[in-house]
Design a protein around this motif. Sequence first.
Motif, PDB file in Angstrom:
ATOM      1  N   SER A 137       0.868  -1.442  -0.079  1.00  0.00           N
ATOM      2  CA  SER A 137       0.055   0.092   0.016  1.00  0.00           C
ATOM      3  C   SER A 137       0.764   1.306  -0.140  1.00  0.00           C
ATOM      4  CB  SER A 137      -1.045   0.128   1.123  1.00  0.00           C
ATOM      5  OG  SER A 137      -1.683   1.196   1.132  1.00  0.00           O
ATOM      6  N   SER A 138       0.401   2.157  -1.079  1.00  0.00           N
ATOM      7  CA  SER A 138       1.070   3.475  -0.972  1.00  0.00           C
ATOM      8  C   SER A 138       0.060   4.408   0.104  1.00  0.00           C
ATOM      9  CB  SER A 138       1.038   4.233  -2.178  1.00  0.00           C
ATOM     10  OG  SER A 138       1.377   3.255  -3.448  1.00  0.00           O
ATOM     11  N   GLY A 139       0.577   5.818   0.061  1.00  0.00           N
ATOM     12  CA  GLY A 139      -0.701   6.624   0.712  1.00  0.00           C
ATOM     13  C   GLY A 139       0.194   7.110   2.127  1.00  0.00           C
ATOM     14  N   ALA A 140       1.394   6.683   2.412  1.00  0.00           N
ATOM     15  CA  ALA A 140       2.062   7.307   3.466  1.00  0.00           C
ATOM     16  C   ALA A 140       2.405   8.736   3.289  1.00  0.00           C
ATOM     17  CB  ALA A 140       3.260   6.583   3.938  1.00  0.00           C
ATOM     18  N   ILE A 141       2.902   9.125   2.099  1.00  0.00           N
ATOM     19  CA  ILE A 141       3.531  10.423   1.907  1.00  0.00           C
ATOM     20  C   ILE A 141       2.239  11.406   1.831  1.00  0.00           C
ATOM     21  CG2 ILE A 141       4.692  12.033   0.284  1.00  0.00           C
ATOM     22  CD1 ILE A 141       6.552   9.746  -0.246  1.00  0.00           C
ATOM     23  N   ALA A 142       1.062  10.863   0.934  1.00  0.00           N
ATOM     24  CA  ALA A 142      -0.126  11.604   0.823  1.00  0.00           C
ATOM     25  C   ALA A 142      -0.650  11.854   2.123  1.00  0.00           C
ATOM     26  CB  ALA A 142      -0.992  10.842  -0.189  1.00  0.00           C
ATOM     27  N   ILE A 176       2.508  -3.934   3.336  1.00  0.00           N
ATOM     28  CA  ILE A 176       3.833  -3.567   2.976  1.00  0.00           C
ATOM     29  C   ILE A 176       4.002  -2.031   2.242  1.00  0.00           C
ATOM     30  CG2 ILE A 176       5.875  -4.418   1.403  1.00  0.00           C
ATOM     31  CD1 ILE A 176       4.447  -7.075   1.710  1.00  0.00           C
ATOM     32  N   ASN A 177       5.075  -1.399   2.610  1.00  0.00           N
ATOM     33  CA  ASN A 177       5.263  -0.157   1.859  1.00  0.00           C
ATOM     34  C   ASN A 177       6.972  -0.105   1.629  1.00  0.00           C
ATOM     35  OD1 ASN A 177       5.193   2.203   0.471  1.00  0.00           O
ATOM     36  ND2 ASN A 177       3.910   3.284   2.380  1.00  0.00           N
ATOM     37  N   GLU A 178       7.230   0.900   1.015  1.00  0.00           N
ATOM     38  CA  GLU A 178       8.732   1.030   0.880  1.00  0.00           C
ATOM     39  C   GLU A 178       9.210   1.733   1.862  1.00  0.00           C
ATOM     40  OE1 GLU A 178      10.210   2.862  -2.534  1.00  0.00           O
ATOM     41  OE2 GLU A 178      12.126   2.383  -1.900  1.00  0.00           O
ATOM     42  N   ASN A 179      10.345   1.538   2.879  1.00  0.00           N
ATOM     43  CA  ASN A 179      10.814   2.263   3.987  1.00  0.00           C
ATOM     44  C   ASN A 179      11.283   3.539   3.390  1.00  0.00           C
ATOM     45  OD1 ASN A 179      11.835   2.896   6.236  1.00  0.00           O
ATOM     46  ND2 ASN A 179      12.949   1.160   6.887  1.00  0.00           N
ATOM     47  N   ASP A 180      10.375   4.562   3.051  1.00  0.00           N
ATOM     48  CA  ASP A 180      10.635   5.765   2.578  1.00  0.00           C
ATOM     49  C   ASP A 180      11.672   6.615   3.317  1.00  0.00           C
ATOM     50  OD1 ASP A 180       9.153   5.609   0.121  1.00  0.00           O
ATOM     51  OD2 ASP A 180       7.448   5.728   1.319  1.00  0.00           O
ATOM     52  N   THR A 181      11.452   6.510   4.508  1.00  0.00           N
ATOM     53  CA  THR A 181      12.334   7.522   5.500  1.00  0.00           C
ATOM     54  C   THR A 181      13.554   7.120   5.496  1.00  0.00           C
ATOM     55  OG1 THR A 181      10.196   7.428   6.773  1.00  0.00           O
ATOM     56  CG2 THR A 181      12.437   8.152   7.922  1.00  0.00           C
ATOM     57  N   GLY A 234      11.453   3.746  -5.456  1.00  0.00           N
ATOM     58  CA  GLY A 234      10.822   4.592  -6.172  1.00  0.00           C
ATOM     59  C   GLY A 234       9.334   4.709  -6.245  1.00  0.00           C
ATOM     60  N   ASP A 235       8.887   3.640  -6.568  1.00  0.00           N
ATOM     61  CA  ASP A 235       7.366   3.377  -6.896  1.00  0.00           C
ATOM     62  C   ASP A 235       6.769   2.132  -6.255  1.00  0.00           C
ATOM     63  OD1 ASP A 235       6.896   1.743  -9.214  1.00  0.00           O
ATOM     64  OD2 ASP A 235       8.459   2.747 -10.173  1.00  0.00           O
ATOM     65  N   ASN A 236       5.668   2.085  -5.877  1.00  0.00           N
ATOM     66  CA  ASN A 236       5.190   0.894  -5.095  1.00  0.00           C
ATOM     67  C   ASN A 236       4.758  -0.244  -6.227  1.00  0.00           C
ATOM     68  OD1 ASN A 236       5.747   1.664  -2.680  1.00  0.00           O
ATOM     69  ND2 ASN A 236       3.633   1.945  -1.886  1.00  0.00           N
ATOM     70  N   ASP A 237       4.669   0.160  -7.472  1.00  0.00           N
ATOM     71  CA  ASP A 237       4.303  -0.943  -8.545  1.00  0.00           C
ATOM     72  C   ASP A 237       5.301  -1.840  -8.652  1.00  0.00           C
ATOM     73  OD1 ASP A 237       1.955   0.252  -9.427  1.00  0.00           O
ATOM     74  OD2 ASP A 237       2.916   1.907 -10.489  1.00  0.00           O
TER      75      ASP A 237
HETATM   76  N1  GLU Z   1       5.792   4.755  -0.737  1.00  0.00           N
HETATM   77  C1  GLU Z   1       5.061   6.159  -1.038  1.00  0.00           C
HETATM   78  C2  GLU Z   1       3.944   6.023   0.053  1.00  0.00           C
HETATM   79  O1  GLU Z   1       3.587   5.358   0.829  1.00  0.00           O
HETATM   80  C3  GLU Z   1       4.164   5.702  -2.509  1.00  0.00           C
HETATM   81  C4  GLU Z   1       5.050   5.406  -3.646  1.00  0.00           C
HETATM   82  C5  GLU Z   1       4.212   5.127  -4.966  1.00  0.00           C
HETATM   83  O2  GLU Z   1       2.984   5.388  -4.883  1.00  0.00           O
HETATM   84  O3  GLU Z   1       4.361   4.483  -5.985  1.00  0.00           O
HETATM   85  O4  GLU Z   1       3.319   7.188  -0.066  1.00  0.00           O
END
Ligand code: GLU
Length: 376
Positions: free
Chosen positions: A54-59, A138-143, A152-155
């Motif tokens: 899942s994305s959405g952390a930054i938003a 799961i998400n990328e460990n962006d921090t 770079g992207d969750n796809d």
């Molecule tokens: N990991 C980023 C987030 O949770 C999103 C990256 C993406 O949307 O591809 O905000």
Amino acid sequence: MSDVLAASRTIVVKVGSALLVDSCGGNLRRDWLTSLSADIAALRREGKQVLLVSSGAIALGRRALNLKNGALRLEESQAAAAAGQVRLAEAYADILKGENIVAAQVLLTLGDTEERRRYLNARATLKTLMALGSVPVINENDTVATAEIRFGDNDRLAARVASMMEADCLVLLSDVDGLYSADPTRDPEARHIPEVEAITPAIEAMAGGSVSGLGHGGMASKLIAAKIATGAGCEVIIAKGKTFHPIAAVRSDARSTRFKASTTSAAARKRWIAGVLKPQGTLVIDAGAVQALALGKSLLPAGIRQVDGRFDRGDAVVVRDGEGREIARGLAAYGAADAERIAGKRSLEIEAILGYRGRDEMIHRDDLALTGLADR
Ligand code: GLU
């Protein structure tokens, strides 16, 4: 289309930011997430394992931290991810709980799916979570991710997770209902493509840039993801996720694009073992074991004559016959020191010799690629 999910045992669902967070207020779309959660519970009732990316952390985080609209600096998006991830995880935990499902947060960087030891570790944890009935979110460990270690992207992250878990199907839920012959927002002649047999240069030429503005993935990044996943034996579905019950919609034939897997996951894994990993040692086996391997069986400690090299559990090793000819490559279930102690012994004796109960096989057949038997 419905048969793809019906026939799948392990399914990865990627949720884009534009679905989770409304574009004007930056608020979480709770009702939508509740409907997704019901769909996931339905899949699990059919005995399927589900992983969410899942994305959405930054938003979510940019709103929580009152960051301005428009592009963020890298440190700002990392700060937003930190503030948003906790809210994202909380929302999943809370909403999945309504279906009696325990959500488990897993944050990964590129290296976790590339470096073998970390990869095996992440895979084992995810498998354990699913065996315990939990749904990993799961998400990328962006921090902590810098430019070099970012997906770079969750796809792409979702595709790597799918191949790491040998998933049968990856569903990319976003704000587009699939691949078009041209950008449908610009070209009225653009045709929807329901099924893609192979990702050829002509297919790649159809992908344009991102249209949603919230996440990072456009059609180009979805195609890259589709290439990774289909090459690992996983079917990919790109579908519009905005409506409620997005998975149920895919199953009842809502418009989407299906990318067929270009191989089986078992074949992809064997190719990886045979071609990508660097062997750290050698096992010399007897004639009986050579015959067993030729029949598709696992390599048992009993058939091992000699152990060379320094390798750990999970490392790749070369298997040779008594004359030094390469027979196979595989992942050792024991490190070199333990392998030496159980070589030539029956599997029943392993526990008494080593003091712990490991695998019965030295190399399980799923972890074994026959590299030298075909040409004899
Ligand atoms: N990991 C980023 C987030 O949770 C999103 C990256 C993406 O949307 O591809 O905000």
